[in-house]
Motif scaffolding. Structure first.
Motif, PDB file in Angstrom:
ATOM      1  N   MET A   1      55.137  48.941  14.949  1.00  5.43           N
ATOM      2  CA  MET A   1      54.198  49.173  16.016  1.00  5.43           C
ATOM      3  C   MET A   1      53.870  47.844  16.693  1.00  5.43           C
ATOM      4  SD  MET A   1      50.297  50.652  15.856  1.00  5.43           S
ATOM      5  CE  MET A   1      50.859  52.268  15.414  1.00  5.43           C
ATOM      6  N   PRO A   2      53.972  47.762  17.993  1.00  5.78           N
ATOM      7  CA  PRO A   2      53.643  46.527  18.712  1.00  5.78           C
ATOM      8  C   PRO A   2      52.131  46.298  18.792  1.00  5.78           C
ATOM      9  CG  PRO A   2      55.104  47.918  20.007  1.00  5.78           C
ATOM     10  CD  PRO A   2      54.609  48.731  18.861  1.00  5.78           C
ATOM     11  N   TYR A   3      51.765  45.031  18.863  1.00  8.98           N
ATOM     12  CA  TYR A   3      50.369  44.630  18.978  1.00  8.98           C
ATOM     13  C   TYR A   3      50.227  43.569  20.064  1.00  8.98           C
ATOM     14  CZ  TYR A   3      49.884  46.634  14.309  1.00  8.98           C
ATOM     15  OH  TYR A   3      49.885  47.483  13.235  1.00  8.98           O
ATOM     16  N   THR A   4      49.091  43.574  20.708  1.00 12.65           N
ATOM     17  CA  THR A   4      48.675  42.470  21.552  1.00 12.65           C
ATOM     18  C   THR A   4      47.580  41.761  20.766  1.00 12.65           C
ATOM     19  OG1 THR A   4      49.124  43.807  23.512  1.00 12.65           O
ATOM     20  CG2 THR A   4      47.793  41.829  23.830  1.00 12.65           C
ATOM     21  N   TYR A   5      47.586  40.434  20.756  1.00  8.45           N
ATOM     22  CA  TYR A   5      46.649  39.710  19.905  1.00  8.45           C
ATOM     23  C   TYR A   5      46.166  38.426  20.566  1.00  8.45           C
ATOM     24  CZ  TYR A   5      50.490  36.526  18.916  1.00  8.45           C
ATOM     25  OH  TYR A   5      51.497  35.616  19.042  1.00  8.45           O
ATOM     26  N   ILE A   6      45.053  37.914  20.035  1.00 13.45           N
ATOM     27  CA  ILE A   6      44.529  36.613  20.430  1.00 13.45           C
ATOM     28  C   ILE A   6      44.280  35.823  19.146  1.00 13.45           C
ATOM     29  CG2 ILE A   6      42.674  35.323  21.578  1.00 13.45           C
ATOM     30  CD1 ILE A   6      42.101  37.824  23.255  1.00 13.45           C
ATOM     31  N   VAL A   7      44.720  34.575  19.135  1.00  8.36           N
ATOM     32  CA  VAL A   7      44.395  33.676  18.036  1.00  8.36           C
ATOM     33  C   VAL A   7      43.543  32.544  18.593  1.00  8.36           C
ATOM     34  CG1 VAL A   7      46.415  34.176  16.603  1.00  8.36           C
ATOM     35  CG2 VAL A   7      46.534  32.332  18.275  1.00  8.36           C
ATOM     36  N   GLN A   8      42.677  32.033  17.726  1.00  8.01           N
ATOM     37  CA  GLN A   8      41.918  30.846  18.076  1.00  8.01           C
ATOM     38  C   GLN A   8      42.573  29.669  17.371  1.00  8.01           C
ATOM     39  OE1 GLN A   8      37.707  30.865  17.247  1.00  8.01           O
ATOM     40  NE2 GLN A   8      37.387  29.180  18.670  1.00  8.01           N
ATOM     41  N   CYS A   9      42.883  28.648  18.149  1.00  4.73           N
ATOM     42  CA  CYS A   9      43.552  27.462  17.615  1.00  4.73           C
ATOM     43  C   CYS A   9      42.530  26.503  17.018  1.00  4.73           C
ATOM     44  CB  CYS A   9      44.327  26.767  18.731  1.00  4.73           C
ATOM     45  SG  CYS A   9      45.570  27.815  19.510  1.00  4.73           S
ATOM     46  N   ALA A  10      43.017  25.547  16.242  1.00  2.00           N
ATOM     47  CA  ALA A  10      42.158  24.571  15.574  1.00  2.00           C
ATOM     48  C   ALA A  10      41.300  23.798  16.570  1.00  2.00           C
ATOM     49  CB  ALA A  10      43.006  23.607  14.752  1.00  2.00           C
ATOM     50  N   ASP A  11      41.781  23.612  17.791  1.00  2.00           N
ATOM     51  CA  ASP A  11      41.013  22.868  18.802  1.00  2.00           C
ATOM     52  C   ASP A  11      40.055  23.769  19.584  1.00  2.00           C
ATOM     53  OD1 ASP A  11      42.755  24.275  20.432  1.00  2.00           O
ATOM     54  OD2 ASP A  11      43.610  22.509  21.406  1.00  2.00           O
ATOM     55  N   GLY A  12      39.962  25.051  19.182  1.00  3.89           N
ATOM     56  CA  GLY A  12      39.034  25.982  19.824  1.00  3.89           C
ATOM     57  C   GLY A  12      39.607  26.755  20.993  1.00  3.89           C
ATOM     58  N   THR A  13      40.829  26.426  21.400  1.00  9.52           N
ATOM     59  CA  THR A  13      41.442  27.161  22.499  1.00  9.52           C
ATOM     60  C   THR A  13      41.946  28.513  22.011  1.00  9.52           C
ATOM     61  OG1 THR A  13      43.584  26.102  22.128  1.00  9.52           O
ATOM     62  CG2 THR A  13      42.115  25.063  23.750  1.00  9.52           C
ATOM     63  N   LEU A  14      42.204  29.399  22.960  1.00 14.22           N
ATOM     64  CA  LEU A  14      42.677  30.737  22.650  1.00 14.22           C
ATOM     65  C   LEU A  14      44.119  30.906  23.121  1.00 14.22           C
ATOM     66  CD1 LEU A  14      39.522  32.691  23.866  1.00 14.22           C
ATOM     67  CD2 LEU A  14      40.105  32.103  21.504  1.00 14.22           C
ATOM     68  N   TYR A  15      44.899  31.604  22.335  1.00 11.83           N
ATOM     69  CA  TYR A  15      46.288  31.905  22.693  1.00 11.83           C
ATOM     70  C   TYR A  15      46.481  33.411  22.580  1.00 11.83           C
ATOM     71  CZ  TYR A  15      51.341  32.347  22.482  1.00 11.83           C
ATOM     72  OH  TYR A  15      52.634  32.726  22.726  1.00 11.83           O
ATOM     73  N   THR A  16      47.067  34.009  23.595  1.00 11.65           N
ATOM     74  CA  THR A  16      47.326  35.448  23.616  1.00 11.65           C
ATOM     75  C   THR A  16      48.818  35.693  23.532  1.00 11.65           C
ATOM     76  OG1 THR A  16      45.397  35.754  25.031  1.00 11.65           O
ATOM     77  CG2 THR A  16      46.960  37.575  24.934  1.00 11.65           C
ATOM     78  N   GLY A  17      49.210  36.684  22.735  1.00 13.54           N
ATOM     79  CA  GLY A  17      50.619  37.036  22.605  1.00 13.54           C
ATOM     80  C   GLY A  17      50.785  38.494  22.219  1.00 13.54           C
ATOM     81  N   TRP A  18      52.004  38.855  21.920  1.00  9.81           N
ATOM     82  CA  TRP A  18      52.302  40.205  21.440  1.00  9.81           C
ATOM     83  C   TRP A  18      53.333  40.082  20.326  1.00  9.81           C
ATOM     84  CZ3 TRP A  18      56.815  42.935  21.138  1.00  9.81           C
ATOM     85  CH2 TRP A  18      57.929  42.354  21.738  1.00  9.81           C
ATOM     86  N   THR A  19      53.367  41.068  19.454  1.00  5.76           N
ATOM     87  CA  THR A  19      54.292  41.057  18.324  1.00  5.76           C
ATOM     88  C   THR A  19      54.428  42.459  17.750  1.00  5.76           C
ATOM     89  OG1 THR A  19      54.774  40.003  16.192  1.00  5.76           O
ATOM     90  CG2 THR A  19      52.488  40.568  16.624  1.00  5.76           C
ATOM     91  N   VAL A  20      55.433  42.647  16.915  1.00  6.66           N
ATOM     92  CA  VAL A  20      55.559  43.907  16.173  1.00  6.66           C
ATOM     93  C   VAL A  20      55.081  43.735  14.736  1.00  6.66           C
ATOM     94  CG1 VAL A  20      57.399  44.859  17.608  1.00  6.66           C
ATOM     95  CG2 VAL A  20      57.991  43.462  15.615  1.00  6.66           C
ATOM     96  N   ASP A  21      54.805  42.483  14.315  1.00  7.84           N
ATOM     97  CA  ASP A  21      54.354  42.211  12.949  1.00  7.84           C
ATOM     98  C   ASP A  21      53.297  41.105  12.990  1.00  7.84           C
ATOM     99  OD1 ASP A  21      54.067  41.369  10.281  1.00  7.84           O
ATOM    100  OD2 ASP A  21      56.152  41.815   9.813  1.00  7.84           O
ATOM    101  N   LEU A  22      52.026  41.497  12.960  1.00  8.27           N
ATOM    102  CA  LEU A  22      50.930  40.529  13.070  1.00  8.27           C
ATOM    103  C   LEU A  22      50.948  39.487  11.960  1.00  8.27           C
ATOM    104  CD1 LEU A  22      47.879  42.743  14.111  1.00  8.27           C
ATOM    105  CD2 LEU A  22      48.862  40.849  15.400  1.00  8.27           C
ATOM    106  N   GLU A  23      51.142  39.934  10.733  1.00  5.18           N
ATOM    107  CA  GLU A  23      51.107  39.018   9.592  1.00  5.18           C
ATOM    108  C   GLU A  23      52.214  37.960   9.704  1.00  5.18           C
ATOM    109  OE1 GLU A  23      51.773  39.561   4.880  1.00  5.18           O
ATOM    110  OE2 GLU A  23      50.295  40.916   5.773  1.00  5.18           O
ATOM    111  N   LYS A  24      53.412  38.399  10.021  1.00  2.00           N
ATOM    112  CA  LYS A  24      54.549  37.486  10.150  1.00  2.00           C
ATOM    113  C   LYS A  24      54.353  36.521  11.325  1.00  2.00           C
ATOM    114  CE  LYS A  24      59.594  37.608  10.474  1.00  2.00           C
ATOM    115  NZ  LYS A  24      60.766  38.485  10.557  1.00  2.00           N
ATOM    116  N   ARG A  25      53.825  37.042  12.430  1.00  2.00           N
ATOM    117  CA  ARG A  25      53.614  36.210  13.615  1.00  2.00           C
ATOM    118  C   ARG A  25      52.536  35.157  13.355  1.00  2.00           C
ATOM    119  NH1 ARG A  25      56.122  33.894  17.709  1.00  2.00           N
ATOM    120  NH2 ARG A  25      54.962  33.967  19.648  1.00  2.00           N
TER     121      ARG A  25
END
Length: 83
Positions: free
Chosen positions: A1-25
């Motif tokens: 199942m595909p996901y759209t996600y946001i991660v917060q980086c160590a410097d506080g910035t946000l990165y948005t992406g998509w994946t089929v495996d959240l844990e692996k990504r």
């Protein structure tokens, strides 16, 4: 199942992406292999995700989120955390 996600980086910035495996990504991001942007901003933490019907939908949602202001992204994250 595909996901759209946001991660917060160590410097506080946000990165948005998509994946089929959240844990692996997420693991790839934290190993410096996930994306050029995040590779120098590790560790990252998953702060938002939503499942999508297919890859196309996930990529379209990613594009919409990337166009949002930081403030709107933070609102989206807050709503997610509080739901």
């Amino acid at each position: 199942m595909p996901y759209t996600y946001i991660v917060q980086c160590a410097d506080g910035t946000l990165y948005t992406g998509w994946t089929v495996d959240l844990e692996k990504r997420l693991a790839a991001h934290n190993e410096g292999l996930g994306a050029k942007y995040t590779s120098s901003r590790v560790p990252v933490s998953l702060v938002y995700w939503e499942s999508q019907e297919n890859q196309s939908t996930a990529q379209k949602r990613e594009a919409r989120i990337k166009k949002m202001s930081r403030c709107k992204k933070l609102d989206l994250i807050r709503e997610f955390v509080n739901s």
